[in-house]
Design a protein around this motif. Structure first.
Motif, short mmCIF file in Angstrom:
data_model
loop_
_atom_site.label_atom_id
_atom_site.label_comp_id
_atom_site.label_asym_id
_atom_site.label_seq_id
_atom_site.Cartn_x
_atom_site.Cartn_y
_atom_site.Cartn_z
N CYS A 156 0.84 -1.20 0.00
CA CYS A 156 0.00 0.00 0.00
C CYS A 156 0.87 1.25 0.00
CB CYS A 156 -0.91 -0.01 1.22
SG CYS A 156 -1.79 1.53 1.52
N GLN B 209 -10.96 -5.34 5.38
CA GLN B 209 -10.82 -5.66 3.96
C GLN B 209 -10.23 -4.50 3.19
OE1 GLN B 209 -14.18 -7.58 2.05
NE2 GLN B 209 -14.90 -8.42 3.97
N GLY B 210 -9.65 -3.56 3.88
CA GLY B 210 -9.04 -2.42 3.21
C GLY B 210 -8.02 -1.77 4.12
N THR C 80 -6.30 0.85 7.89
CA THR C 80 -7.40 0.87 8.84
C THR C 80 -6.82 1.24 10.19
OG1 THR C 80 -8.76 -0.76 7.67
CG2 THR C 80 -9.15 -0.51 10.03
N GLY D 113 -10.00 2.78 4.99
CA GLY D 113 -10.08 3.02 3.56
C GLY D 113 -9.07 4.06 3.13
N LYS D 114 -9.42 4.82 2.12
CA LYS D 114 -8.49 5.79 1.56
C LYS D 114 -8.46 7.04 2.44
CE LYS D 114 -7.35 8.10 -2.74
NZ LYS D 114 -7.27 9.44 -2.17
N GLY E 28 -14.21 -0.17 2.94
CA GLY E 28 -13.27 -0.87 3.83
C GLY E 28 -13.71 -2.28 4.16
N ALA F 42 -13.87 -0.53 -2.35
CA ALA F 42 -12.57 0.14 -2.35
C ALA F 42 -12.44 1.03 -3.57
CB ALA F 42 -11.44 -0.88 -2.31
N CYS G 73 -3.73 -0.43 -3.18
CA CYS G 73 -3.72 -0.56 -1.71
C CYS G 73 -4.46 -1.81 -1.25
CB CYS G 73 -4.38 0.66 -1.07
SG CYS G 73 -3.62 2.24 -1.48
N ASP G 74 -5.65 -2.03 -1.79
CA ASP G 74 -6.54 -3.04 -1.23
C ASP G 74 -6.62 -4.33 -2.03
OD1 ASP G 74 -7.09 -1.19 0.72
OD2 ASP G 74 -8.83 -0.37 -0.31
N GLY H 13 -15.43 -8.33 -3.65
CA GLY H 13 -15.01 -6.94 -3.56
C GLY H 13 -15.40 -6.14 -4.77
N PHE I 246 -14.30 -2.53 -6.75
CA PHE I 246 -13.39 -1.39 -6.89
C PHE I 246 -14.04 -0.37 -7.83
CE2 PHE I 246 -10.81 -4.79 -5.41
CZ PHE I 246 -9.82 -4.19 -4.64
#
Length: 525
Positions: free
Chosen positions: A129, A169-170, A173, A184-185, A336, A340, A345-346, A441, A443
């Protein structure tokens, strides 16, 4: 793990340390402990200023280690081997703990020092990430500034039980005192905002320094904002740049191959180069801060999240754009947890699983190609009948066995069960039929939204938020200019944003030539 070239560079960095720093590895048994031991030993062997030892210091794992100065813990802990993008986080933590100057705005420093509550931050990261180090480094600095604050980095890949327990999941965190703080971001500016929300009284306790009247204030630290600030500084003007993060949206781009004269680079590399160029000039940089309010007049008033108020004769808005949200049920609720916006990153969290990419433009197809090497399969959903991406990218996607492309469909909702994304519901726009696709997921890559809110009531904007400018980057408000992706200029490209930033600066300089300073301490032109 540490190359001779890196060791040689560290010799120079460590030679300037003001105090020795000790890396203390928690005792115990772990499958990765030998690797961690060797890693820390190699760092400790570089300089007498960096010591390494083993001791039971009550950390969570035998691969956890802390930093000590003068036999006292600094509040910084690394649980995992900080390689990859996090290697810089470790080296900066060592240097800052030793007394090296932090490149942190004085306003932020003053506020962090006012925190009176005990704050224990835990940041789950992935070594792949590129956004995570910004968060880790910011929280490490907070810990060094205030003994009430501690910061622990956790490599999610080495703590699967914790990842499963928190259903992460992201990345990044961040947990604060055992509760979700941010995920998340996120970046350092958002962390700072949340810190103020957590203890708002710190803004009243801090004694913030004030700047003299500025000739040019630039809001935004991306390619457009950087160009505007540098061109203004070269004119000998008093210049301040306010940036949530230097580099802006560029930092989220991995491959850049169309910046003329630079055949190939990455977003983080370009962001670093922009910062290096800024440092060559007398520019006041206020990073990790946001503008909360702008007041128009002959002298513009710019209020910051830190409580500071900047007065400026001209203003250049270069705030760029942010990821556009789908706006469908299940999106915000599951950020998250399967939703995403950053595949780099994820993506690793979905290894061997099925995911979707919403959007068939360049960013969407690039994301699909990036994910295809990690996940089991990628399904691309595009609203229009044809993909919008460049043909060279489309050809690469079609050639991948694990990429499926579905066009002319509208995403209706993101489905979740037990707080986990399980699929996407979409409509075939030709037939109206509703269908479901089981996925782990999603994106989202459907473009950008202009960040024009701070001046939306001052300057003219398009219904979708772009600031209306003329050929000289002038807005509808005297003395306020805009450049880059936040404006109506066509073609959102790095090279165009740089040119627009230079143009806005030159236009602002012309304005200053014909408008007399409002107070005595303004620059005489």
């Amino acid at each position: 793990m540490i190359t001779p070239e890196i060791k040689q560079a560290l010799v120079g960095y460590f030679a300037n340390m003001q105090k020795p720093v000790t890396l203390v590895l928690q005792t115990g048994e772990h499958g990765k402990r030998t690797e961690q031991f060797d890693f820390l030993s190699s760092i400790g062997s570089i300089s007498d200023n960096v010591l390494f030892t083993e001791r039971d210091v009550g950390l969570r794992s035998p691969i956890s280690f802390l930093l000590e100065v003068d036999s006292q813990p600094t509040g910084i802990v690394f649980s995992g081997i900080p390689g990859g993008h996090e290697f810089n986080s470790l080296i900066l933590a060592i240097l800052h703990a030793s007394g090296s100057v932090m490149k942190l705005d004085a306003g932020i420093v003053n506020l962090v020092k006012q925190v009176s509550k005990q704050l224990k931050f835990e940041t789950f990261i992935s070594l792949s990430c590129h956004n995570c180090p910004d968060v880790v480094q910011a929280l490490n600095q907070f810990a060094l500034l205030n003994p009430n604050i501690s910061s622990e980095m956790l490599d999610g890949g080495l703590f699967p039980k914790l990842i499963a327990k928190h259903d992460i999941q992201g990345v990044p965190t961040v947990y604060l005192n055992g509760k979700m703080f941010a995920n998340g971001k996120i970046d350092a500016a958002q962390l700072f905002d949340k810190l103020i929300e957590f203890e708002p009284e710190i803004t009243q306790l801090a004694n913030q320094p004030s700047l003299p009247l500025q000739d040019v204030t630039v809001i935004g630290g991306g390619p457009a904002g950087t160009a505007a600030a540098i061109y203004s500084a070269r004119k000998g003007l008093k210049v301040t740049m306010i940036a949530e993060r230097l580099g802006g949206q560029v930092k989220d781009t991995m491959g850049i191959e169309n910046l003329i004269s630079v055949p190939k680079t990455t977003g983080p590399e370009l962001a670093s180069a922009l910062q290096t160029h800024i440092n060559e000039y007398d520019i006041t940089v206020k990073e990790h801060l946001r503008v909360t309010h702008v007041e128009q007049g002959n002298v513009k008033k710019i209020a910051l999240t830190s409580g500071e108020l900047i007065s400026s004769r001209t203003l250049i808005v270069a705030t760029g754009a942010r990821w556009r949200e789908l706006g469908v049920p299940g999106e915000k609720e599951n950020i998250g947890n399967g939703v995403a916006y950053c595949p780099h990153c994820d993506g690793p969290f979905f290894k061997g699983r099925d995911v979707a990419v919403i959007g068939g433009g360049n960013s969407g197809i690039e994301a699909a190609l990036d994910l295809a090497g990690i996940v089991h399969s990628v399904t691309v959903f595009e609203f229009l009948p044809q993909l919008k991406a460049d043909q060279v990218l489309v050809d690469q996607a079609i050639a991948r066995d694990n990429i499926t492309i579905i066009t002319n469909v509208a995403t209706k909702q993101i489905l979740a069960k037990d707080d986990k994304v399980v699929g996407v519901e979409y409509e075939d726009r030709a037939t109206g039929k509703i269908q479901k696709e089981e996925l782990a997921g999603v994106f989202i890559q459907i473009g950008l939204v202009p960040n024009s809110q701070i001046v939306g009531d001052i300057v003219k904007t398009k219904p979708w938020g772009e600031i209306v400018i003329n050929e000289k980057c002038e807005t509808s408000a005297p003395g306020i200019y805009a450049c880059g992706d936040v404006t109506t200029v066509p073609y959102k490209q790095i090279v165009i944003a740089m040119g627009e930033g230079a143009k806005a600066s030159l236009a602002a300089f012309e304005y200053l030539l014909t408008h007399k300073p409002e107070v005595d301490n303004a620059t005489t032109i």
